[in-house]
Design a protein around this motif. Structure first.
Motif, PDB file in Angstrom:
ATOM      1  N   VAL A   1       3.915  10.146  -9.567  1.00  0.00           N
ATOM      2  CA  VAL A   1       3.749  10.236 -10.623  1.00  0.00           C
ATOM      3  C   VAL A   1       2.400  11.276 -10.929  1.00  0.00           C
ATOM      4  CG1 VAL A   1       1.473   8.939 -12.653  1.00  0.00           C
ATOM      5  CG2 VAL A   1       3.388   7.844 -11.111  1.00  0.00           C
ATOM      6  N   LYS A   2       1.978  11.925 -10.017  1.00  0.00           N
ATOM      7  CA  LYS A   2       1.435  13.319  -9.731  1.00  0.00           C
ATOM      8  C   LYS A   2       2.387  14.688  -9.288  1.00  0.00           C
ATOM      9  CE  LYS A   2      -2.466  11.467  -7.061  1.00  0.00           C
ATOM     10  NZ  LYS A   2      -3.199  11.845  -6.320  1.00  0.00           N
ATOM     11  N   ARG A   3       3.047  14.483  -9.148  1.00  0.00           N
ATOM     12  CA  ARG A   3       4.016  14.961  -9.145  1.00  0.00           C
ATOM     13  C   ARG A   3       5.217  15.468 -10.408  1.00  0.00           C
ATOM     14  NH1 ARG A   3       4.811  12.998  -3.806  1.00  0.00           N
ATOM     15  NH2 ARG A   3       6.586  12.295  -4.309  1.00  0.00           N
ATOM     16  N   LEU A   4       5.021  14.207 -11.566  1.00  0.00           N
ATOM     17  CA  LEU A   4       5.628  14.559 -12.849  1.00  0.00           C
ATOM     18  C   LEU A   4       4.561  15.253 -13.611  1.00  0.00           C
ATOM     19  CD1 LEU A   4       7.574  11.216 -13.533  1.00  0.00           C
ATOM     20  CD2 LEU A   4       8.518  13.333 -12.608  1.00  0.00           C
ATOM     21  N   ILE A   5       3.519  15.075 -13.499  1.00  0.00           N
ATOM     22  CA  ILE A   5       2.245  15.155 -14.469  1.00  0.00           C
ATOM     23  C   ILE A   5       2.456  16.409 -14.242  1.00  0.00           C
ATOM     24  CG2 ILE A   5      -0.159  14.856 -15.167  1.00  0.00           C
ATOM     25  CD1 ILE A   5      -0.393  11.969 -14.541  1.00  0.00           C
ATOM     26  N   PHE A   6       1.918  17.101 -13.027  1.00  0.00           N
ATOM     27  CA  PHE A   6       2.210  18.764 -12.653  1.00  0.00           C
ATOM     28  C   PHE A   6       2.669  19.336 -13.005  1.00  0.00           C
ATOM     29  CE2 PHE A   6      -1.936  16.750 -10.657  1.00  0.00           C
ATOM     30  CZ  PHE A   6      -3.346  17.262 -11.010  1.00  0.00           C
ATOM     31  N   LYS A   7       3.875  18.682 -12.625  1.00  0.00           N
ATOM     32  CA  LYS A   7       4.995  19.943 -12.528  1.00  0.00           C
ATOM     33  C   LYS A   7       5.343  20.259 -14.244  1.00  0.00           C
ATOM     34  CE  LYS A   7      10.196  20.089 -11.950  1.00  0.00           C
ATOM     35  NZ  LYS A   7      11.244  19.205 -11.157  1.00  0.00           N
ATOM     36  N   ARG A   8       4.936  19.096 -15.845  1.00  0.00           N
ATOM     37  CA  ARG A   8       5.247  19.443 -16.684  1.00  0.00           C
ATOM     38  C   ARG A   8       4.354  20.044 -17.147  1.00  0.00           C
ATOM     39  NH1 ARG A   8       6.993  12.814 -18.270  1.00  0.00           N
ATOM     40  NH2 ARG A   8       9.076  13.271 -17.789  1.00  0.00           N
ATOM     41  N   GLY A   9       3.191  20.180 -16.262  1.00  0.00           N
ATOM     42  CA  GLY A   9       2.236  20.518 -17.173  1.00  0.00           C
ATOM     43  C   GLY A   9       1.946  22.104 -16.728  1.00  0.00           C
ATOM     44  N   ASN A  10       2.814  22.624 -16.082  1.00  0.00           N
ATOM     45  CA  ASN A  10       3.003  23.844 -15.366  1.00  0.00           C
ATOM     46  C   ASN A  10       3.932  24.807 -16.601  1.00  0.00           C
ATOM     47  OD1 ASN A  10       1.583  23.963 -13.826  1.00  0.00           O
ATOM     48  ND2 ASN A  10       2.738  23.920 -11.699  1.00  0.00           N
TER      49      ASN A  10
ATOM     50  N   TYR B   1       0.920  -1.447  -0.453  1.00  0.00           N
ATOM     51  CA  TYR B   1      -0.426   0.023   0.024  1.00  0.00           C
ATOM     52  C   TYR B   1       0.824   1.307   0.085  1.00  0.00           C
ATOM     53  CZ  TYR B   1      -3.277   4.304   1.958  1.00  0.00           C
ATOM     54  OH  TYR B   1      -3.065   5.069   2.316  1.00  0.00           O
ATOM     55  N   LEU B   2       1.545   1.520   1.147  1.00  0.00           N
ATOM     56  CA  LEU B   2       2.626   2.337   1.346  1.00  0.00           C
ATOM     57  C   LEU B   2       3.474   2.638  -0.405  1.00  0.00           C
ATOM     58  CD1 LEU B   2       3.740   2.231   4.769  1.00  0.00           C
ATOM     59  CD2 LEU B   2       2.370   3.975   3.497  1.00  0.00           C
ATOM     60  N   PHE B   3       3.701   1.829  -1.166  1.00  0.00           N
ATOM     61  CA  PHE B   3       4.686   1.962  -2.140  1.00  0.00           C
ATOM     62  C   PHE B   3       3.931   2.383  -3.020  1.00  0.00           C
ATOM     63  CE2 PHE B   3       6.019   0.193  -6.125  1.00  0.00           C
ATOM     64  CZ  PHE B   3       6.904   0.317  -6.644  1.00  0.00           C
ATOM     65  N   ALA B   4       2.715   1.713  -3.237  1.00  0.00           N
ATOM     66  CA  ALA B   4       1.938   1.939  -4.396  1.00  0.00           C
ATOM     67  C   ALA B   4       1.037   3.934  -4.540  1.00  0.00           C
ATOM     68  CB  ALA B   4       0.485   1.371  -4.198  1.00  0.00           C
ATOM     69  N   ARG B   5       1.105   3.776  -2.718  1.00  0.00           N
ATOM     70  CA  ARG B   5       1.260   5.436  -3.043  1.00  0.00           C
ATOM     71  C   ARG B   5       1.613   6.574  -3.047  1.00  0.00           C
ATOM     72  NH1 ARG B   5      -0.931   7.702   3.406  1.00  0.00           N
ATOM     73  NH2 ARG B   5      -0.664   9.992   2.802  1.00  0.00           N
ATOM     74  N   ARG B   6       3.124   6.080  -2.811  1.00  0.00           N
ATOM     75  CA  ARG B   6       4.093   7.002  -2.795  1.00  0.00           C
ATOM     76  C   ARG B   6       4.477   6.668  -4.320  1.00  0.00           C
ATOM     77  NH1 ARG B   6       6.483   4.429   2.633  1.00  0.00           N
ATOM     78  NH2 ARG B   6       5.830   5.800   4.171  1.00  0.00           N
ATOM     79  N   ALA B   7       4.001   5.309  -5.227  1.00  0.00           N
ATOM     80  CA  ALA B   7       4.783   5.671  -6.520  1.00  0.00           C
ATOM     81  C   ALA B   7       3.680   6.387  -7.351  1.00  0.00           C
ATOM     82  CB  ALA B   7       4.110   4.695  -6.810  1.00  0.00           C
ATOM     83  N   LEU B   8       2.113   6.464  -6.536  1.00  0.00           N
ATOM     84  CA  LEU B   8       1.076   7.379  -7.043  1.00  0.00           C
ATOM     85  C   LEU B   8       1.242   8.973  -6.497  1.00  0.00           C
ATOM     86  CD1 LEU B   8      -1.850   7.534  -8.847  1.00  0.00           C
ATOM     87  CD2 LEU B   8      -2.687   6.820  -6.390  1.00  0.00           C
ATOM     88  N   GLY B   9       1.694   8.823  -6.248  1.00  0.00           N
ATOM     89  CA  GLY B   9       2.817  10.302  -5.635  1.00  0.00           C
ATOM     90  C   GLY B   9       3.558  11.335  -6.649  1.00  0.00           C
TER      91      GLY B   9
END
Length: 158
Positions: A149-158, A139-147
């Motif tokens: 991915v989200k940071r990468l997506i939002f970082k590229r979107g800016n 669970y913790l691995f998946a949660r951190r990996a998802l986080g």
């Protein structure tokens, strides 16, 4: 944990507040009890510990280095407790003399009060969360990996 809310009082520590008043309220620091309690957002209510604690209780204890920690009891033994944060994997070994108080409730987002002694949803959560401890690394691995991915997506979107 943070006792900044009580900075104007004559007390200098959570332990002193509990010894004098029997109750402490304030905001927490750290993410070790997520997803249940979020730092600087949920207001905790801690009372002075009275006797031995039980499995699923959340004690506030003082480490040898003088740091206040609040994690869940996953096992009660004769001379100590095994404790782990809801958002952690590391087991800690805590004795009764280290415990200064016990979490009895908190205000979620500063609004809704959760009574840890009587709230049926919380009681179910605590039992399920402890039962899932063996699979928590996934669970913790998946949660951190998802986080990430989200940071990468939002970082590229800016």
């Amino acid at each position: 944990m943070n006792n900044a809310n009580n900075a104007e009082s004559e007390f200098t520590s959570i332990k002193e507040i509990l010894n004098s008043k029997g109750i402490y309220t304030g905001l927490t620091m750290g993410s070790s009890m997520e997803p249940l309690i979020h730092q600087q957002r949920d207001n905790i209510i801690v009372v002075k510990a009275n006797g031995r604690l039980k499995k699923y209780d959340i004690p506030v204890y003082l480490t040898k280095s003088g740091k206040y920690v609040m994690h869940r009891i996953i096992e009660v033994l004769d001379d100590h407790y095994i404790i782990v944060g809801d958002n952690l994997l590391q087991r800690e070994y805590v004795t009764d003399d280290m415990i200064v108080g016990k979490l009895v409730g908190f205000y979620k987002n500063g609004k809704k009060y959760i009574d840890l002694e009587n709230n049926k949803a919380y009681i179910a959560y605590s039992r399920i969360w402890v039962a899932l401890l063996p699979v928590r690394p996934i669970y913790l691995f998946a949660r951190r990996a998802l986080g990430r991915v989200k940071r990468l997506i939002f970082k590229r979107g800016n």
